[in-house]
Motif scaffolding. Structure first.
Motif, PDB file in Angstrom:
ATOM      1  N   SER A  14      24.824 -27.871  12.047  1.00  0.00           N
ATOM      2  CA  SER A  14      23.969 -28.235  10.908  1.00  0.00           C
ATOM      3  C   SER A  14      24.242 -29.679  10.482  1.00  0.00           C
ATOM      4  O   SER A  14      23.333 -30.391  10.064  1.00  0.00           O
ATOM      5  CB  SER A  14      24.160 -27.272   9.731  1.00  0.00           C
ATOM      6  OG  SER A  14      25.399 -27.495   9.065  1.00  0.00           O
ATOM      7  N   HIS A  18      21.494 -32.668  10.706  1.00  0.00           N
ATOM      8  CA  HIS A  18      21.183 -33.491   9.537  1.00  0.00           C
ATOM      9  C   HIS A  18      21.280 -34.969   9.871  1.00  0.00           C
ATOM     10  O   HIS A  18      20.399 -35.757   9.522  1.00  0.00           O
ATOM     11  CB  HIS A  18      22.106 -33.146   8.367  1.00  0.00           C
ATOM     12  CG  HIS A  18      21.773 -33.922   7.141  1.00  0.00           C
ATOM     13  ND1 HIS A  18      22.427 -35.092   6.814  1.00  0.00           N
ATOM     14  CD2 HIS A  18      20.820 -33.747   6.196  1.00  0.00           C
ATOM     15  CE1 HIS A  18      21.894 -35.585   5.718  1.00  0.00           C
ATOM     16  NE2 HIS A  18      20.926 -34.792   5.321  1.00  0.00           N
ATOM     17  N   TYR A  52      22.967 -33.847   2.498  1.00  0.00           N
ATOM     18  CA  TYR A  52      23.283 -32.685   3.337  1.00  0.00           C
ATOM     19  C   TYR A  52      23.752 -31.511   2.471  1.00  0.00           C
ATOM     20  O   TYR A  52      23.280 -30.382   2.618  1.00  0.00           O
ATOM     21  CB  TYR A  52      24.361 -33.071   4.355  1.00  0.00           C
ATOM     22  CG  TYR A  52      25.074 -31.897   4.976  1.00  0.00           C
ATOM     23  CD1 TYR A  52      24.474 -31.150   5.980  1.00  0.00           C
ATOM     24  CD2 TYR A  52      26.340 -31.516   4.532  1.00  0.00           C
ATOM     25  CE1 TYR A  52      25.123 -30.059   6.531  1.00  0.00           C
ATOM     26  CE2 TYR A  52      26.996 -30.438   5.085  1.00  0.00           C
ATOM     27  CZ  TYR A  52      26.381 -29.705   6.082  1.00  0.00           C
ATOM     28  OH  TYR A  52      27.029 -28.622   6.619  1.00  0.00           O
ATOM     29  N   GLU A  55      20.898 -29.952   0.542  1.00  0.00           N
ATOM     30  CA  GLU A  55      20.039 -29.135   1.409  1.00  0.00           C
ATOM     31  C   GLU A  55      20.710 -27.802   1.740  1.00  0.00           C
ATOM     32  O   GLU A  55      20.054 -26.760   1.733  1.00  0.00           O
ATOM     33  CB  GLU A  55      19.730 -29.881   2.713  1.00  0.00           C
ATOM     34  CG  GLU A  55      18.768 -31.028   2.546  1.00  0.00           C
ATOM     35  CD  GLU A  55      18.585 -31.830   3.830  1.00  0.00           C
ATOM     36  OE1 GLU A  55      18.935 -31.320   4.931  1.00  0.00           O
ATOM     37  OE2 GLU A  55      18.097 -32.967   3.736  1.00  0.00           O
TER      38      GLU A  55
END
Length: 118
Positions: A14, A18, A52, A55
Motif C-alpha cells: 500500500s 501510494h 497516505y 487515505e
C-alpha cells in the motif's frame, strides 16, 4: 535482545502504491544521464506520509509510521522533489509562467520544442 516487528506485505504494498500514485516529471536536459524522477508541486516525504495516513484511515486500513514510509521512499525509489537547476529550460519556464495572451503567442514554438525534446 530486541526483535524487529515484521510489517505485513499488504501494508508495504500500500505504501509503494501510494508513492507510485504521485505524478512525476521527467528531467528535461539531464534525462540522458540520470534515471531519477522528480515530483513537482512542493511535496515532501512528510506531506506524502500525511496524505497516505489520511487515505488509510478513511479506508479503515492500517498505516505505518513516518520512518517506515520514508525508508521505503528513500531506499526503493529514485525520486527527487525538485528539478535540478540546470534542468530549467528558458522556453518551458517562460511558457509555464506566461499569462493567457502571451501563452497563445508562444504556443507554436512551445509545441515544436516539446516534439524536438521527445
Amino acid at each position: 535482545m530486541e526483535t524487529k516487528k515484521k510489517i505485513d506485505n499488504e501494508i508495504l504494498d500500500s505504501i509503494r502504491a501510494h508513492i507510485n500514485s504521485v505524478p512525476r516529471v521527467e528531467s528535461h536536459y539531464v534525462r540522458a544521464s540520470t534515471s531519477r524522477e522528480f515530483i513537482d508541486g512542493g511535496l515532501s516525504i512528510a506531506e506524502m506520509h500525511r496524505n497516505y495516513a489520511k487515505e488509510q484511515k478513511s479506508a479503515n486500513k492500517p498505516e505505518v509510521n513516518y520512518d517506515t514510509y520514508a525508508r521505503i521512499f528513500n531506499f526503493e525509489f529514485n525520486i527527487g522533489f525538485f528539478a535540478p537547476r540546470k534542468d530549467q529550460c528558458d522556453l518551458c519556464e517562460s511558457y509555464k509562467n506566461a499569462e493567457e495572451k502571451e501563452k497563445e503567442k508562444l504556443e507554436n514554438a512551445y509545441q515544436l520544442h516539446l516534439k524536438e525534446k521527445n
